[in-house]
Design a protein around this motif. Structure first.
Motif, PDB file in Angstrom:
ATOM      1  N   GLY A 159       0.717  -1.221  -0.009  1.00 41.41           N
ATOM      2  CA  GLY A 159       0.061   0.025  -0.013  1.00 41.41           C
ATOM      3  C   GLY A 159       0.750   1.142  -0.220  1.00 41.41           C
ATOM      4  N   ALA A 160       1.922   1.180  -0.266  1.00 44.29           N
ATOM      5  CA  ALA A 160       2.994   2.367  -0.436  1.00 44.29           C
ATOM      6  C   ALA A 160       2.390   3.112  -1.329  1.00 44.29           C
ATOM      7  N   ARG A 161       2.624   4.716  -1.012  1.00 40.29           N
ATOM      8  CA  ARG A 161       2.267   5.442  -1.869  1.00 40.29           C
ATOM      9  C   ARG A 161       3.550   6.003  -2.699  1.00 40.29           C
ATOM     10  N   VAL A 162       3.575   5.224  -4.216  1.00 38.08           N
ATOM     11  CA  VAL A 162       4.460   5.340  -4.977  1.00 38.08           C
ATOM     12  C   VAL A 162       4.540   6.531  -5.924  1.00 38.08           C
ATOM     13  N   ARG A 163       5.617   7.173  -6.072  1.00 36.29           N
ATOM     14  CA  ARG A 163       5.874   8.260  -7.104  1.00 36.29           C
ATOM     15  C   ARG A 163       7.112   7.947  -7.913  1.00 36.29           C
ATOM     16  N   ILE A 164       6.863   7.808  -9.149  1.00 35.99           N
ATOM     17  CA  ILE A 164       7.934   7.363 -10.048  1.00 35.99           C
ATOM     18  C   ILE A 164       8.734   8.869 -10.493  1.00 35.99           C
ATOM     19  N   MET A 165       9.856   9.067 -10.381  1.00 34.71           N
ATOM     20  CA  MET A 165      10.355  10.431 -10.866  1.00 34.71           C
ATOM     21  C   MET A 165      11.242  10.164 -12.236  1.00 34.71           C
ATOM     22  N   ARG A 166      10.917  10.703 -13.287  1.00 30.07           N
ATOM     23  CA  ARG A 166      11.711  10.652 -14.528  1.00 30.07           C
ATOM     24  C   ARG A 166      12.538  11.594 -14.469  1.00 30.07           C
ATOM     25  N   PHE A 167      13.960  11.516 -14.134  1.00 33.10           N
ATOM     26  CA  PHE A 167      14.784  12.765 -14.294  1.00 33.10           C
ATOM     27  C   PHE A 167      15.378  13.155 -15.555  1.00 33.10           C
ATOM     28  N   GLY A 168      15.326  14.242 -15.910  1.00 38.89           N
ATOM     29  CA  GLY A 168      16.090  14.988 -16.897  1.00 38.89           C
ATOM     30  C   GLY A 168      17.391  14.900 -16.427  1.00 38.89           C
ATOM     31  N   VAL A 169      18.352  15.777 -17.141  1.00 40.91           N
ATOM     32  CA  VAL A 169      19.900  15.867 -16.737  1.00 40.91           C
ATOM     33  C   VAL A 169      19.691  17.085 -15.566  1.00 40.91           C
ATOM     34  N   VAL A 170      20.466  16.694 -14.408  1.00 42.10           N
ATOM     35  CA  VAL A 170      20.293  17.303 -13.345  1.00 42.10           C
ATOM     36  C   VAL A 170      21.465  18.488 -13.363  1.00 42.10           C
ATOM     37  N   LEU A 171      21.038  19.858 -13.381  1.00 37.61           N
ATOM     38  CA  LEU A 171      22.208  20.696 -13.296  1.00 37.61           C
ATOM     39  C   LEU A 171      22.359  21.171 -11.973  1.00 37.61           C
ATOM     40  N   GLY A 172      23.529  21.249 -11.520  1.00 39.06           N
ATOM     41  CA  GLY A 172      24.034  21.987 -10.405  1.00 39.06           C
ATOM     42  C   GLY A 172      25.434  21.926 -10.288  1.00 39.06           C
ATOM     43  N   ASP A 173      26.181  22.316  -9.171  1.00 41.25           N
ATOM     44  CA  ASP A 173      27.640  22.511  -8.821  1.00 41.25           C
ATOM     45  C   ASP A 173      28.195  20.965  -8.770  1.00 41.25           C
ATOM     46  N   GLY A 174      28.268  20.190  -9.786  1.00 34.57           N
ATOM     47  CA  GLY A 174      28.801  18.939 -10.018  1.00 34.57           C
ATOM     48  C   GLY A 174      27.875  18.146 -10.792  1.00 34.57           C
ATOM     49  N   GLY A 175      27.874  16.876 -10.643  1.00 34.56           N
ATOM     50  CA  GLY A 175      26.996  16.093 -11.658  1.00 34.56           C
ATOM     51  C   GLY A 175      27.434  16.146 -13.089  1.00 34.56           C
ATOM     52  N   ALA A 176      26.307  16.139 -14.065  1.00 30.10           N
ATOM     53  CA  ALA A 176      26.543  16.070 -15.420  1.00 30.10           C
ATOM     54  C   ALA A 176      27.380  17.488 -15.865  1.00 30.10           C
ATOM     55  N   LEU A 177      27.277  18.675 -15.059  1.00 29.67           N
ATOM     56  CA  LEU A 177      27.915  19.946 -15.696  1.00 29.67           C
ATOM     57  C   LEU A 177      29.502  19.771 -15.211  1.00 29.67           C
ATOM     58  N   SER A 178      29.883  19.025 -14.373  1.00 33.04           N
ATOM     59  CA  SER A 178      31.103  18.816 -14.150  1.00 33.04           C
ATOM     60  C   SER A 178      31.834  17.963 -15.167  1.00 33.04           C
ATOM     61  N   VAL A 179      31.221  17.375 -16.129  1.00 31.86           N
ATOM     62  CA  VAL A 179      31.538  16.450 -17.400  1.00 31.86           C
ATOM     63  C   VAL A 179      31.469  17.742 -18.397  1.00 31.86           C
ATOM     64  N   MET A 180      30.480  18.403 -18.524  1.00 35.93           N
ATOM     65  CA  MET A 180      30.401  18.924 -19.687  1.00 35.93           C
ATOM     66  C   MET A 180      31.277  20.518 -19.586  1.00 35.93           C
ATOM     67  N   SER A 181      31.228  21.037 -18.457  1.00 38.64           N
ATOM     68  CA  SER A 181      31.784  22.597 -18.411  1.00 38.64           C
ATOM     69  C   SER A 181      33.349  22.676 -18.885  1.00 38.64           C
ATOM     70  N   PRO A 182      34.269  21.612 -18.371  1.00 41.33           N
ATOM     71  CA  PRO A 182      35.675  21.845 -18.920  1.00 41.33           C
ATOM     72  C   PRO A 182      35.900  21.835 -20.297  1.00 41.33           C
ATOM     73  N   ALA A 183      35.233  21.215 -21.110  1.00 45.71           N
ATOM     74  CA  ALA A 183      35.218  21.471 -22.546  1.00 45.71           C
ATOM     75  C   ALA A 183      35.194  22.985 -22.898  1.00 45.71           C
ATOM     76  N   PHE A 184      34.289  23.454 -22.466  1.00 43.04           N
ATOM     77  CA  PHE A 184      33.878  25.113 -22.722  1.00 43.04           C
ATOM     78  C   PHE A 184      34.801  25.921 -22.128  1.00 43.04           C
ATOM     79  N   TRP A 201      16.055  18.760 -18.911  1.00 45.79           N
ATOM     80  CA  TRP A 201      17.219  19.260 -17.700  1.00 45.79           C
ATOM     81  C   TRP A 201      16.261  19.653 -16.501  1.00 45.79           C
ATOM     82  N   ILE A 202      16.723  19.812 -15.578  1.00 42.03           N
ATOM     83  CA  ILE A 202      16.316  20.440 -14.287  1.00 42.03           C
ATOM     84  C   ILE A 202      17.347  20.964 -13.220  1.00 42.03           C
ATOM     85  N   HIS A 203      17.123  22.055 -12.817  1.00 44.01           N
ATOM     86  CA  HIS A 203      18.194  22.482 -11.506  1.00 44.01           C
ATOM     87  C   HIS A 203      18.024  21.777 -10.319  1.00 44.01           C
ATOM     88  N   ILE A 204      19.067  21.396  -9.659  1.00 45.63           N
ATOM     89  CA  ILE A 204      18.990  20.330  -8.668  1.00 45.63           C
ATOM     90  C   ILE A 204      18.167  21.099  -7.674  1.00 45.63           C
TER      91      ILE A 204
END
Length: 306
Positions: A159-184, A201-204
């Protein structure tokens, strides 16, 4: 005092969630494979449990005590997808979720928020993707389908109250941006492939805020696209990132090169997903960062020129 259990708590999103709920005086139990957590000394209301959640074990004893469970566990997808690593991507998500559900107490309904990804829609071209959109058929879409199915089983079992969260790319100080920003920063940034593909996308801060919103909204249930409300093409995202870093975004990575260098992962990065957060907005959620320009400006402290 409410008690929350967070799997994958030492990851990028998990660290933000731990700090958020400690600030609101919750008791937080973090689960992960790391030996320790950077916030282990932050509060006597924080408990760290190091465990391999793909296997059953004593870590499951903590499930029964939780009022809220947030399931973030999963191996990083931003590595080359060898046959062995694809299995690790799958097992870390599906097995962990199944073990969580197995440990839940019948007739003790908890709030269960379980992660999935916008990648479930596959390569959707120009279609706008609300939560009822058709699903994809590639590897990542298949992982997400099984991941969501394992989580939804908690509703029938306990009987859990389930929410499924389909993430976009999470933007913040770290995460995916730590991979993307060095090239720029080295003047080598630009769009992937044609750049015309839609980029979810979504802001953290909005992601954490949205999770708290769902917990505090008793009639929320089902599937939620955790993405910003204003979709953006990948080339527009690259341009905005270049502007906020005061660097050009003129070095595109040709699609064939992305696939050659990164294999199946590269092909996935070229997928187009125009996901929109219809369910969140229908619930009345308000984004702090509704567009990618304001999100990047907040992260890097530089306004994007108009």
């Amino acid at each position: 005092m409410k008690r929350i259990l967070i799997t994958g708590a030492s990851g990028f999103v998990g660290k933000h969630l731990v700090r958020h709920f400690l600030d609101f005086d919750w008791h937080v139990t973090g689960l992960g494979t790391s030996d320790a957590h950077p916030d282990i000394q932050a509060s006597d209301r924080f408990e760290w449990v190091s465990a391999d959640t793909t296997r059953p074990g004593s870590w499951q004893d903590h499930v029964a005590d939780a009022d809220v469970i947030i399931n973030l566990a999963g191996r990083n997808i931003f590595k080359r997808w060898t046959k062995t690593y694809k299995q690790a991507i799958y097992d870390s998500r599906i097995h962990t979720t199944r073990h969580l559900v197995e440990a839940m107490v019948p007739d003790k309904p908890v709030d269960f928020l379980s992660t999935s990804a916008a990648g479930i829609y596959g390569d959707a071209g120009e279609r706008e993707l609300a939560e009822d959109a058709a699903l994809g058929s590639d590897f990542l879409a298949g992982v997400c389908k099984d991941w969501e199915g394992a989580a939804l089983a908690a509703e029938e079992k306990t009987g859990a109250r389930v929410r499924i969260m389909r993430f976009g790319v999470v933007l913040g100080d770290g995460g995916a941006l730590s991979v993307m920003s060095p090239a720029f920063k080295w003047f080598a940034g630009g769009p992937l492939g044609s750049g015309y593909q839609w980029f979810p996308w979504i802001h953290i801060d909005d992601l954490v805020k949205a999770m708290n919103f769902l917990i505090q909204t008793p009639d929320s249930f089902g599937i939620y696209n955790m993405v910003g409300p204003k979709p953006v093409r990948q080339r527009a995202f690259a341009k905005a990132l270049g502007q906020v870093l005061h660097r050009p975004a003129v070095m595109p990575a040709p699609g064939f090169m992305v696939k050659l260098v990164m294999g199946e992962l590269g092909a996935s990065l070229l997928n187009s997903q125009k996901a929109v957060p219809r369910a969140l907005m229908n619930q009345g959620f308000a984004f702090s960062y509704p567009d990618v320009e304001s999100a990047l400006a907040a992260i890097f402290g530089n306004p994007v020129p108009a």
